[in-house]
Design a protein around this motif. Structure first.
Motif, PDB file in Angstrom:
ATOM      1  N   LEU A 160     -59.534  35.852  28.854  1.00  8.51           N
ATOM      2  CA  LEU A 160     -58.919  36.242  27.588  1.00  8.51           C
ATOM      3  C   LEU A 160     -57.495  36.751  27.781  1.00  8.51           C
ATOM      4  O   LEU A 160     -56.694  36.710  26.857  1.00  8.51           O
ATOM      5  CB  LEU A 160     -59.771  37.298  26.888  1.00  8.51           C
ATOM      6  N   THR A 161     -57.163  37.222  28.991  1.00  5.75           N
ATOM      7  CA  THR A 161     -55.792  37.681  29.214  1.00  5.75           C
ATOM      8  C   THR A 161     -54.815  36.506  29.237  1.00  5.75           C
ATOM      9  O   THR A 161     -53.625  36.683  28.980  1.00  5.75           O
ATOM     10  CB  THR A 161     -55.668  38.473  30.525  1.00  5.75           C
ATOM     11  N   LYS A 162     -55.303  35.298  29.539  1.00  7.73           N
ATOM     12  CA  LYS A 162     -54.426  34.125  29.509  1.00  7.73           C
ATOM     13  C   LYS A 162     -53.976  33.802  28.093  1.00  7.73           C
ATOM     14  O   LYS A 162     -52.948  33.157  27.882  1.00  7.73           O
ATOM     15  CB  LYS A 162     -55.141  32.905  30.095  1.00  7.73           C
ATOM     16  N   MET A 163     -54.782  34.244  27.105  1.00  4.72           N
ATOM     17  CA  MET A 163     -54.494  33.911  25.717  1.00  4.72           C
ATOM     18  C   MET A 163     -53.426  34.830  25.109  1.00  4.72           C
ATOM     19  O   MET A 163     -52.962  34.586  23.997  1.00  4.72           O
ATOM     20  CB  MET A 163     -55.775  33.977  24.894  1.00  4.72           C
ATOM     21  N   CYS A 164     -53.051  35.887  25.855  1.00  5.32           N
ATOM     22  CA  CYS A 164     -51.956  36.741  25.404  1.00  5.32           C
ATOM     23  C   CYS A 164     -52.183  37.238  23.974  1.00  5.32           C
ATOM     24  O   CYS A 164     -51.337  37.059  23.098  1.00  5.32           O
ATOM     25  CB  CYS A 164     -50.632  35.999  25.516  1.00  5.32           C
ATOM     26  N   TYR A 203     -51.587  46.307  35.487  1.00  4.94           N
ATOM     27  CA  TYR A 203     -51.867  45.024  36.136  1.00  4.94           C
ATOM     28  C   TYR A 203     -53.074  44.400  35.450  1.00  4.94           C
ATOM     29  O   TYR A 203     -54.213  44.832  35.642  1.00  4.94           O
ATOM     30  CB  TYR A 203     -52.146  45.237  37.631  1.00  4.94           C
ATOM     31  N   GLU A 204     -52.811  43.390  34.626  1.00  2.00           N
ATOM     32  CA  GLU A 204     -53.892  42.786  33.851  1.00  2.00           C
ATOM     33  C   GLU A 204     -54.866  42.032  34.755  1.00  2.00           C
ATOM     34  O   GLU A 204     -54.496  41.521  35.811  1.00  2.00           O
ATOM     35  CB  GLU A 204     -53.321  41.846  32.787  1.00  2.00           C
ATOM     36  N   ASP A 205     -56.104  41.967  34.309  1.00  2.00           N
ATOM     37  CA  ASP A 205     -57.155  41.330  35.091  1.00  2.00           C
ATOM     38  C   ASP A 205     -57.046  39.812  34.974  1.00  2.00           C
ATOM     39  O   ASP A 205     -57.449  39.217  33.969  1.00  2.00           O
ATOM     40  CB  ASP A 205     -58.523  41.809  34.609  1.00  2.00           C
ATOM     41  N   ASN A 206     -56.529  39.181  36.013  1.00  2.00           N
ATOM     42  CA  ASN A 206     -56.320  37.732  35.982  1.00  2.00           C
ATOM     43  C   ASN A 206     -57.621  36.941  35.950  1.00  2.00           C
ATOM     44  O   ASN A 206     -57.611  35.740  35.671  1.00  2.00           O
ATOM     45  CB  ASN A 206     -55.508  37.300  37.208  1.00  2.00           C
ATOM     46  N   PHE A 207     -58.736  37.586  36.244  1.00  2.00           N
ATOM     47  CA  PHE A 207     -60.024  36.897  36.208  1.00  2.00           C
ATOM     48  C   PHE A 207     -60.640  36.909  34.813  1.00  2.00           C
ATOM     49  O   PHE A 207     -61.631  36.220  34.572  1.00  2.00           O
ATOM     50  CB  PHE A 207     -60.994  37.538  37.197  1.00  2.00           C
TER      51      PHE A 207
END
Length: 508
Positions: A99-103, A92-96
């Motif tokens: 940098l995870t939004k950048m995939c 479960y990736e850290d949505n906060f």
């Protein structure tokens, strides 16, 4: 001794009832795989991952954490999953962590390797995060049994309940009829999307802080910066509609915690782990001044204040808000400035004015709060005059720091749809320092990297004791870049920035 089928849960021989599930919750953001961020040396525990760990533990499961953030590399995962022997692995990736939004490619590769290692140990594997929501097929192909789309709390709870009821349930039955869950059926991705849902109300209480190796985080922070910082979040989501902002988890929904609860968590962290600083990871902190004032009052009443940093918008910083933030202990505020060109801000659908940026910086500065600007280069239609307007904004507002990136087209955004036809084979950055243009902007990537460097140099000059020689040297560098700008232009050049009045609303 009976052999447990891979992925099955052992049943109690006396009652035929399954034991609690052994669940390993983890993520795939390895700081060491991102050289820029490793050099920066500001790691934070995976907040959303810890929230999910707390939720699953509250529901009676045995939960362990694999925290990739400070792992030496993905090779650390195999021994961890062998030792913990979980029934279920939830990546479960850290949505906060923005940098995870950048995939980032390196993190996707790490996640896929982790999926394989977990499968090899007989675990069921569930994956969730921005990249997984956008591209579930990549993770299913790597062996994930299920991919949660968006926040995914409701289907996650149901998947665990089904597994408790029937430890031997096969994957098609396990995932059948669940909206917001992607799985494979006859080698094809099966998915019923439900649209972006509001933050799930079952994420309550404090994250599973006790699962974090705090001494290791503290040691790295103190080695690099001489202080220790932790992270919190007072809200989930953002109601604003900037064209370039990816929101695969919460969309435009926004849910804020009670001010007292947030104050009590800060006081707990202060007493338990003694951080010198808190990073409030909200997309938009506080939002309403009455909430910030209540938060400040609660902190005062329990002695729980720790200096903290926030992200906010310029148009939210009234004089009253600046004073309330100061009272609560805000030491630094980062504002999404994006550009010094009003035309670019309007095209972004940002909803702020250039003058707002200057005013917000002045109001916060008068309260002794440091101010950082996030700057975005290369947005669709931006030209040289707009880049120079951003230079002028930095000179006029004189922020204490800046962060500079180039526009990054992410699936699900209006910006992505506008440039989709221009995207080539490269659709993601390898790591956060890539700074490559992935669509046809006005200039090539090297030009924007040089603008970034000059903007940073300008801030450094302004925040030290500038002398005439330093200013002249920087001006000469700008002059040289401007003189060579024609050599960096793309062919054909980007579309003109101006749009007919009747088209502005449609294009943002």
């Amino acid at each position: 001794m009976p052999v447990r089928r891979p992925g099955a849960v052992a049943a109690r021989p006396d009652r035929g009832v399954p034991d609690m599930l052994k669940i390993q919750v983890g993520h795939s953001y390895y700081l060491r795989l991102d050289p820029k961020q490793w050099e920066r040396g500001k790691p934070y525990p995976p907040l959303a991952t810890l929230q999910v760990a707390a939720l699953l533990r509250q529901r009676g499961h045995e939960v362990a954490l694999f925290d990739a953030m400070l792992a030496d590399g993905v090779e650390d995962y195999a021994p961890a999953v062998r030792q913990q022997r979980p029934d279920v692995v939830v990546l479960y990736e850290d949505n906060f962590n923005y940098l995870t939004k950048m995939c980032l490619d390196r993190m996707r590769e790490a996640a896929c390797q982790m999926i394989g290692e977990a499968r090899a140990q007989g675990a069921r594997v569930i994956v969730a995060g921005s990249d997984a929501s956008d591209q579930p097929g990549a993770f299913l192909a790597a062996g994930a049994h299920a991919v949660l789309i968006g926040e995914g709390i409701a289907p996650l709870i149901e998947l665990m309940a089904r597994l408790e009821r029937d430890p031997a349930i096969d994957t098609p039955q396990w995932t059948a009829g669940l909206a917001g869950v992607a799985s494979l059926a006859d080698a094809q991705t099966r998915l019923t999307r439900v649209g972006v849902m509001p933050p799930d109300p079952r994420i309550v209480g404090h994250p599973a802080w006790d699962l974090v190796d705090m001494p290791r985080y503290r040691a790295l922070w103190r080695e690099r910066h001489g202080l220790f910082s932790l992270n919190m979040a007072a809200s989930r989501g953002c109601p604003f509609r900037c064209n370039w902002c990816a929101k695969p988890i919460w969309g435009n929904h926004y849910n804020r915690r009670d001010a007292r609860d947030v104050a009590e968590e800060m006081a707990y962290l202060k007493a338990e782990y003694q951080p010198d600083h808190i990073w409030m990871a909200d997309d938009i902190f506080g939002f309403h001044v009455e909430w910030v004032e209540a938060f400040a009052a609660h902190l005062e009443s329990i002695g729980g204040a720790v200096p903290f940093t926030i992200q906010t918008r310029a148009d939210l910083i009234s004089e009253r808000m600046a004073a309330a933030l100061k009272r609560a202990g805000c030491a630094e505020a980062w504002i999404g400035a994006e550009s010094g060109s009003q035309r670019v801000l309007d095209r972004m659908n940002k909803g702020t004015k250039v003058d707002d940026l200057v005013t917000a910086r002045e109001r916060l500065g008068r309260q002794g709060i440091r101010v950082g600007f996030f700057i975005q280069l290369g947005y669709l239609g931006e030209q040289l005059e707009d880049l120079l307007a951003t230079r002028a904004l930095i000179a006029r507002a004189a922020p204490d720091d800046i962060g500079v990136s180039v526009s990054y087209p992410l699936p699900g955004t209006r910006f992505y749809e506008q440039v989709r036809a221009q995207l080539g084979a490269k659709t993601h950055w390898r790591d956060s320092d890539d700074l490559s243009m992935m669509f046809r902007g006005a200039y090539d990537s090297e030009f924007y990297r040089r603008v970034r460097d000059l903007l940073h140099a300008q801030v450094n000059l302004q925040t030290t004791a500038p002398d005439a020689a330093g200013r002249d040297a920087l001006d000469a560098r700008w002059d040289a870049l401007i003189a060579s700008e024609h050599a960096h232009r793309t062919v054909p050049a980007a579309m003109p920035l101006a749009a007919p009045a009747d088209k502005v609303k449609a294009t943002g």
